[in-house]
Scaffold this active site. Sequence first.
Site, short mmCIF file in Angstrom:
data_model
loop_
_atom_site.label_atom_id
_atom_site.label_comp_id
_atom_site.label_asym_id
_atom_site.label_seq_id
_atom_site.Cartn_x
_atom_site.Cartn_y
_atom_site.Cartn_z
N GLU A 120 -2.97 3.26 1.92
CA GLU A 120 -2.48 3.89 0.70
C GLU A 120 -2.62 5.41 0.77
OE1 GLU A 120 -3.54 4.21 -4.02
OE2 GLU A 120 -3.96 2.29 -3.02
N HIS B 177 0.81 -1.22 0.00
CA HIS B 177 0.00 0.00 0.00
C HIS B 177 0.85 1.27 0.00
CE1 HIS B 177 -2.08 -3.28 2.22
NE2 HIS B 177 -3.02 -2.99 1.36
N SER C 223 -6.40 -8.87 -3.88
CA SER C 223 -5.53 -9.51 -2.88
C SER C 223 -6.03 -10.88 -2.46
CB SER C 223 -5.40 -8.59 -1.65
OG SER C 223 -6.66 -8.18 -1.19
#
Length: 334
Positions: free
Chosen positions: A146, A94, A287
């Site tokens: 992020e 991230h 993910s």
Amino acid sequence: MDQTANLRPGTPGTAGKPPLTVLLAGPRGFCAGVDRAIKIVELAIERYGTPVYVRHEIVHNRFVVEGLQAKGAVFVEELDEIPDDGQPVIFSAHGVPRSVPAAADARQMLYLDATCPLVSKVHREAERHHAGGSHILLIGHAGHPEVVGTMGQLPPGAVTLVEDAEQAATVEPPPGPLAYATQTTLSVDDTAEVLDVLRRRFPDLSAPVKEDICYATTNRQAAVKAIAERCELIVVVGAANSSNSVRLREVAERAGCPRAVLVPRGRDFDPALADGLSTIGISAGASAPEVLVEEVVARLRERFEVTIEDVTVAEEKIIFNLPRPLRNPRAAVG
């Protein structure tokens, strides 16, 4: 390799089960950035031995995290949890604020940066706009790693976070030139709505050279849209703290599917949700590994005679390079 090989209908002999068509949205699951981040942890364990420390979840998926823990990865939230034992620390996919590698340097820690290259691209563009005198409007979700990492590339006050169209209508940035950046895992449609508002209010708003929302997020959302109207239910495999997975569930319902659910893995899915239905869809966040999709299909086969149909809207062949220390054993880390 056919990623649906383990999802095909099994041998005959399941008479008595109601039929169910399952549309598999493609692309789904791992993207190049996630695949790279996981490989970085695995290769670091091979090279440096255990433990290898990872700041924050390497990607937002507990199955992946627990698998790496079993191999010797130790996950921490901050560097001060790591002892001075000479073992490396890896920064998650991230991205991290500039203060994190600076703190690692101050402690002379070995570190590897697993930040997705597409997130790093957002960092560099924000820096470029800032260097040119622009204030940055960052479209994203408060508190997401992020967003924290992107805002942490620039001095305090240089970035204003805009979470939705409502905030876009009221945000009051400082006077002067403006530029925008976005989190890479947002809803494409929601982001367009926010940008419409911002551009009406700030006609001279500067844009990134290339769209910030990543190819994987865009492709997975397009795939879900392609199946939504045919499905009575869409199952999105992914974690609740995975932004791109949560967005897929939202996109499914907005695109015409009556119901969409987010499940971490097969054991968390109740196949009775499909009772009385004829067609459902399955996707997975960037993910989520394919094995977790296979778990959901296996649960459905316990209750239904399943027919699989692939619906693929794009082929993904992107591969990102590993950090230099893991490509060249003689290169220094950090």
